[in-house]
Scaffold this motif. Structure first.
Motif, PDB file in Angstrom:
ATOM      1  N   LEU A   1       0.829  -1.210   0.000  1.00 24.98           N
ATOM      2  CA  LEU A   1       0.000   0.000   0.000  1.00 24.98           C
ATOM      3  C   LEU A   1       0.863   1.259   0.000  1.00 24.98           C
ATOM      4  O   LEU A   1       0.447   2.312  -0.490  1.00 24.98           O
ATOM      5  N   GLY A   2       2.079   1.144   0.528  1.00 24.20           N
ATOM      6  CA  GLY A   2       2.978   2.292   0.596  1.00 24.20           C
ATOM      7  C   GLY A   2       3.866   2.471  -0.617  1.00 24.20           C
ATOM      8  O   GLY A   2       4.671   3.419  -0.652  1.00 24.20           O
ATOM      9  N   THR A   3       3.747   1.591  -1.627  1.00 25.02           N
ATOM     10  CA  THR A   3       4.627   1.696  -2.793  1.00 25.02           C
ATOM     11  C   THR A   3       3.901   1.658  -4.140  1.00 25.02           C
ATOM     12  O   THR A   3       4.287   2.361  -5.076  1.00 25.02           O
TER      13      THR A   3
ATOM     14  N   CYS B   1      10.825  -3.013  -1.512  1.00 27.47           N
ATOM     15  CA  CYS B   1      11.018  -2.264  -0.269  1.00 27.47           C
ATOM     16  C   CYS B   1      11.395  -3.244   0.841  1.00 27.47           C
ATOM     17  O   CYS B   1      11.431  -4.450   0.649  1.00 27.47           O
ATOM     18  N   GLY B   2      11.679  -2.710   2.012  1.00 27.72           N
ATOM     19  CA  GLY B   2      12.147  -3.542   3.110  1.00 27.72           C
ATOM     20  C   GLY B   2      13.654  -3.451   3.246  1.00 27.72           C
ATOM     21  O   GLY B   2      14.352  -2.928   2.379  1.00 27.72           O
ATOM     22  N   GLY B   3      14.169  -3.997   4.344  1.00 27.87           N
ATOM     23  CA  GLY B   3      15.588  -3.860   4.651  1.00 27.87           C
ATOM     24  C   GLY B   3      16.511  -4.386   3.575  1.00 27.87           C
ATOM     25  O   GLY B   3      17.526  -3.762   3.251  1.00 27.87           O
ATOM     26  N   VAL B   4      16.195  -5.552   2.989  1.00 27.22           N
ATOM     27  CA  VAL B   4      17.083  -6.156   2.003  1.00 27.22           C
ATOM     28  C   VAL B   4      17.138  -5.332   0.718  1.00 27.22           C
ATOM     29  O   VAL B   4      18.127  -5.372  -0.016  1.00 27.22           O
ATOM     30  N   SER B   5      16.080  -4.568   0.449  1.00 26.20           N
ATOM     31  CA  SER B   5      16.041  -3.775  -0.784  1.00 26.20           C
ATOM     32  C   SER B   5      17.050  -2.635  -0.777  1.00 26.20           C
ATOM     33  O   SER B   5      17.271  -1.987  -1.799  1.00 26.20           O
ATOM     34  N   LYS B   6      17.673  -2.389   0.366  1.00 25.36           N
ATOM     35  CA  LYS B   6      18.717  -1.360   0.442  1.00 25.36           C
ATOM     36  C   LYS B   6      20.065  -1.885  -0.062  1.00 25.36           C
ATOM     37  O   LYS B   6      21.033  -1.137  -0.164  1.00 25.36           O
ATOM     38  N   ASN B   7      20.113  -3.175  -0.361  1.00 22.99           N
ATOM     39  CA  ASN B   7      21.345  -3.804  -0.838  1.00 22.99           C
ATOM     40  C   ASN B   7      21.408  -3.669  -2.360  1.00 22.99           C
ATOM     41  O   ASN B   7      20.610  -4.270  -3.077  1.00 22.99           O
TER      42      ASN B   7
ATOM     43  N   ILE C   1       4.560   4.039   5.750  1.00 19.30           N
ATOM     44  CA  ILE C   1       3.852   4.863   4.768  1.00 19.30           C
ATOM     45  C   ILE C   1       2.518   4.218   4.408  1.00 19.30           C
ATOM     46  O   ILE C   1       1.487   4.889   4.304  1.00 19.30           O
ATOM     47  N   GLY C   2       2.518   2.885   4.231  1.00 22.92           N
ATOM     48  CA  GLY C   2       1.276   2.181   3.928  1.00 22.92           C
ATOM     49  C   GLY C   2       0.269   2.280   5.055  1.00 22.92           C
ATOM     50  O   GLY C   2      -0.928   2.511   4.821  1.00 22.92           O
ATOM     51  N   ALA C   3       0.749   2.134   6.296  1.00 24.09           N
ATOM     52  CA  ALA C   3      -0.146   2.270   7.452  1.00 24.09           C
ATOM     53  C   ALA C   3      -0.692   3.695   7.537  1.00 24.09           C
ATOM     54  O   ALA C   3      -1.876   3.911   7.829  1.00 24.09           O
ATOM     55  N   ALA C   4       0.180   4.668   7.247  1.00 23.66           N
ATOM     56  CA  ALA C   4      -0.259   6.071   7.259  1.00 23.66           C
ATOM     57  C   ALA C   4      -1.274   6.333   6.147  1.00 23.66           C
ATOM     58  O   ALA C   4      -2.208   7.132   6.317  1.00 23.66           O
ATOM     59  N   THR C   5      -1.105   5.652   5.012  1.00 18.38           N
ATOM     60  CA  THR C   5      -2.056   5.791   3.905  1.00 18.38           C
ATOM     61  C   THR C   5      -3.442   5.321   4.331  1.00 18.38           C
ATOM     62  O   THR C   5      -4.459   5.997   4.077  1.00 18.38           O
ATOM     63  N   ALA C   6      -3.487   4.161   5.009  1.00 18.94           N
ATOM     64  CA  ALA C   6      -4.770   3.664   5.519  1.00 18.94           C
ATOM     65  C   ALA C   6      -5.327   4.609   6.579  1.00 18.94           C
ATOM     66  O   ALA C   6      -6.541   4.900   6.606  1.00 18.94           O
TER      67      ALA C   6
ATOM     68  N   PRO D   1      -6.886   4.505  -3.361  1.00 22.75           N
ATOM     69  CA  PRO D   1      -6.100   4.872  -4.553  1.00 22.75           C
ATOM     70  C   PRO D   1      -5.680   6.339  -4.570  1.00 22.75           C
ATOM     71  O   PRO D   1      -4.556   6.661  -4.968  1.00 22.75           O
ATOM     72  N   ASP D   2      -6.573   7.234  -4.129  1.00 21.56           N
ATOM     73  CA  ASP D   2      -6.219   8.655  -4.062  1.00 21.56           C
ATOM     74  C   ASP D   2      -5.081   8.891  -3.070  1.00 21.56           C
ATOM     75  O   ASP D   2      -4.139   9.647  -3.342  1.00 21.56           O
ATOM     76  N   ALA D   3      -5.175   8.236  -1.913  1.00 20.35           N
ATOM     77  CA  ALA D   3      -4.140   8.393  -0.896  1.00 20.35           C
ATOM     78  C   ALA D   3      -2.818   7.821  -1.376  1.00 20.35           C
ATOM     79  O   ALA D   3      -1.745   8.401  -1.133  1.00 20.35           O
ATOM     80  N   MET D   4      -2.869   6.686  -2.080  1.00 22.10           N
ATOM     81  CA  MET D   4      -1.648   6.068  -2.593  1.00 22.10           C
ATOM     82  C   MET D   4      -0.947   6.976  -3.599  1.00 22.10           C
ATOM     83  O   MET D   4       0.282   7.141  -3.558  1.00 22.10           O
ATOM     84  N   LYS D   5      -1.697   7.578  -4.499  1.00 21.81           N
ATOM     85  CA  LYS D   5      -1.105   8.469  -5.498  1.00 21.81           C
ATOM     86  C   LYS D   5      -0.417   9.663  -4.843  1.00 21.81           C
ATOM     87  O   LYS D   5       0.622  10.137  -5.315  1.00 21.81           O
ATOM     88  N   ALA D   6      -0.997  10.131  -3.741  1.00 19.15           N
ATOM     89  CA  ALA D   6      -0.440  11.310  -3.081  1.00 19.15           C
ATOM     90  C   ALA D   6       0.733  10.973  -2.158  1.00 19.15           C
ATOM     91  O   ALA D   6       1.651  11.787  -1.992  1.00 19.15           O
ATOM     92  N   MET D   7       0.736   9.769  -1.582  1.00 17.75           N
ATOM     93  CA  MET D   7       1.684   9.453  -0.517  1.00 17.75           C
ATOM     94  C   MET D   7       2.780   8.462  -0.916  1.00 17.75           C
ATOM     95  O   MET D   7       3.730   8.260  -0.171  1.00 17.75           O
ATOM     96  N   ASN D   8       2.680   7.833  -2.091  1.00 19.55           N
ATOM     97  CA  ASN D   8       3.698   6.887  -2.554  1.00 19.55           C
ATOM     98  C   ASN D   8       4.663   7.588  -3.500  1.00 19.55           C
ATOM     99  O   ASN D   8       4.233   8.305  -4.412  1.00 19.55           O
ATOM    100  N   HIS D   9       5.967   7.372  -3.316  1.00 23.24           N
ATOM    101  CA  HIS D   9       6.971   8.041  -4.151  1.00 23.24           C
ATOM    102  C   HIS D   9       8.125   7.100  -4.483  1.00 23.24           C
ATOM    103  O   HIS D   9       8.576   6.329  -3.625  1.00 23.24           O
TER     104      HIS D   9
END
Length: 543
Positions: free
Chosen positions: A171-173, A428-434, A460-465, A477-485
């Motif tokens: 939801l956050g991505t 996303c998640g910790g491993v995605s920083k590798n 971010i996903g929890a904040a979107t909800a 969907p509106d919240a996702m478009k505004a809050m996902n980057h």
């Protein structure tokens, strides 16, 4: 789980309920269609059966059985409302059935629970597992006085229906703005989220249900209302990488080096792989070998090339290749490609089947186990540690590649079942920083990889909800478009030789599984299933 009721928690990675899982799957009940045909040992229904069979006191005394998401909402408000996300994805609840009937309880299959020996839940009108169910982002109620005091927030602050942490990552991505190579926005149904931590959840949305054997789902309204969710995944990702590193004899040396340089072990190994890659360039490699004091102890990184051939043979092959003469076992053109300066080629003869903790998808086999192929003996002299670090680095890279081939296997399974081809993987998640983990996934899957601008995408996903529950946006969907980057985009390498290399490795990856299944049959005294007599189904005469 013990007798202290304050600690009666079962983790998702608890695999003790394997007998109960088999019993559920033997029913072939219709609800199993919505979990890929087989319930997973990591889901809640077999755990409930295990609890009843093994912890009768706890089973009888428990007032509610709740996922963490729902418990936190209950703890914050005192109101027992369950999330469609938790119930659909982990409890065999069918939101579309509830929607059709206009009754939340209709999402539960009474017949199913009776068949698996949990009739008590039916008789209780499903109260202990939830008979009030709402969409993600709907308001539940206000923060209670006690919870407000404990959290340092205002009493009455709106609390919304939440979702599982991995699904919050989706939801956050997934709503971020991203375009394909033609400059067109990539539709939501052509996107997949990979939430990579201890394990990996692969999540994709579609307007219609797709039934994929071995893949969890389709789940109705489990992330965004009006969409079905498919949830493949891997039971061990970051946990596997960490295990492989820590179980290697060179781990203490790597720790010491990382500490001296003020960097993480993963960054150190990534840097070391790049150093090893540089040795593969012919001129550099040749000068390193000719100036080496010894060729017998595998004491220099260059000697730990992809096939770990004897250093003398490598030196002779270089000499003959420079003269344009054939070398035993190595043709000049093959040699040039073998030593190409790319870390990927370091694992030419080292392969990994990453199912150390079972296969979640697409085989849905919790008893599956992992394999490493290409092991060798190295100098373990404490004074000359480089060969061990080289071998550990290659083993680490092979695990990353194995995980990426597993993701490609999942993508193939989805497409074969009619799911529209996915164009971008939001990681996303910790491993995605590798960076090595990300780039290998791009090259192996052939997909665009997008990583988020914000580090904590689950939050971010929890904040979107929460923003929807609080009325800041009209819809998810509106919240996702505004809050996902999007933060960074990684494109797959277009080198044809690299693509061929990965195609070959992918064939090995699938062969490892077939061979493992054949070993099982042999040890059971049964004729082995076909482990695959075809060595490679691509043109392997090249390179």
């Amino acid at each position: 789980m013990g007798e202290d009721d304050n600690w009666n928690i079962i983790m998702w990675r608890d695999h003790r309920a394997y007998k109960e899982t088999d019993k559920i799957n033997a029913t072939n009940h219709d609800v199993l269609k919505y979990v890929g045909g087989r319930v997973s040992i990591e889901m809640e229904t077999p755990k409930l059966m295990w609890l009843k069979n093994r912890k009768e006191r706890t089973w009888k005394m428990a007032g509610k059985f709740m996922d963490l998401t729902d418990f936190l909402a209950y703890r914050a408000t005192g109101v027992d409302v369950r999330s469609k996300c938790t119930l659909a994805c982990k409890w065999t609840y069918l939101p579309h059935k509830a929607h059709e009937a206009g009754d939340a309880r209709a999402g539960w299959s009474a017949d199913f629970f009776e068949q698996i020996g949990l009739k008590e839940l039916v008789d209780e009108d499903f109260e202990r597992i939830g008979n009030v169910v709402k969409d993600i982002g709907e308001p539940i109620g206000g923060l209670s006085k006690q919870a407000a005091k404990e959290l340092g927030l205002l009493e009455g602050t709106v609390v919304g229906v939440g979702l599982i942490d991995a699904h919050a990552g989706a939801l956050g991505t997934l709503g971020a703005k991203i375009e394909n190579k033609h400059g067109m926005s990539i539709p939501l149904e052509r996107r997949m989220a990979l939430i990579c931590g201890t394990s990996t959840c692969h999540l994709t949305l579609s307007k219609k249900p797709h039934f994929v054997p071995g893949v969890w789902g389709p789940f109705s309204d489990a992330v965004v209302g009006g969409y079905w969710v498919l949830e493949p995944g891997q039971s061990a990702t970051g946990a596997l990488m960490e295990f492989v590193i820590k179980s290697h004899w060179a781990y203490p040396f790597v720790c010491s080096e990382a500490e001296k340089k003020g960097m993480s072990i993963f960054d150190l190994l990534n840097d070391h792989l790049r150093t090893m890659k540089d040795f593969r360039k012919q001129g550099t490699l040749y000068s390193k070998i000719t100036s080496a004091p010894s060729l017998s102890g595998f004491e220099q990184p260059l000697a730990c090339a992809s096939s770990y051939q004897d250093a003398k043979r490598i030196k002779q092959a270089i000499k003959e290749a420079k003269q344009g003469r054939p070398s035993p076992g190595i043709k000049p053109m093959e040699f040039n490609k073998l030593w190409k300066g790319h870390i990927t080629y370091l694992t030419k003869d080292f392969h990994c089947l990453p199912d150390y903790y079972g296969n979640r998808c697409p085989y849905a086999d919790p008893m599956m186990r992992g394999m490493l192929s290409g092991l060798s003996v190295f100098n373990t002299n404490a004074q000359t540690k480089s060969s061990g670090i080289d071998e550990l680095a290659i083993r680490y890279l092979s695990v990353i590649q194995g995980l990426a081939y597993s993701t490609r296997h999942i993508l193939d399974a989805l497409e074969n079942a009619g799911v529209p081809p996915l164009e971008v993987l939001f990681m996303c998640g910790g491993v995605s920083k590798n960076p090595v983990f990300v780039s290998q996934h791009a090259d192996i899957t052939g997909r665009i990889i997008a990583t988020p601008r914000d580090d904590e995408t689950v939050l971010i996903g929890a904040a979107t909800a929460g923003a929807c529950a609080g009325g800041s946006y009209k819809s998810l969907p509106d919240a996702m478009k505004a809050m996902n980057h999007v933060g960074r985009v990684v494109l797959p390498d277009q080198d044809p030789a690299l693509a061929l290399f990965h195609e070959r490795k992918y064939q090995v990856f699938k062969r490892l599984y077939r061979d493992h299944m054949a070993y099982r049959d042999i040890m059971k005294g049964q004729p082995p299933q076909d482990s695959g007599s075809q060595v490679c189904d691509v043109n392997c005469s090249i390179m």
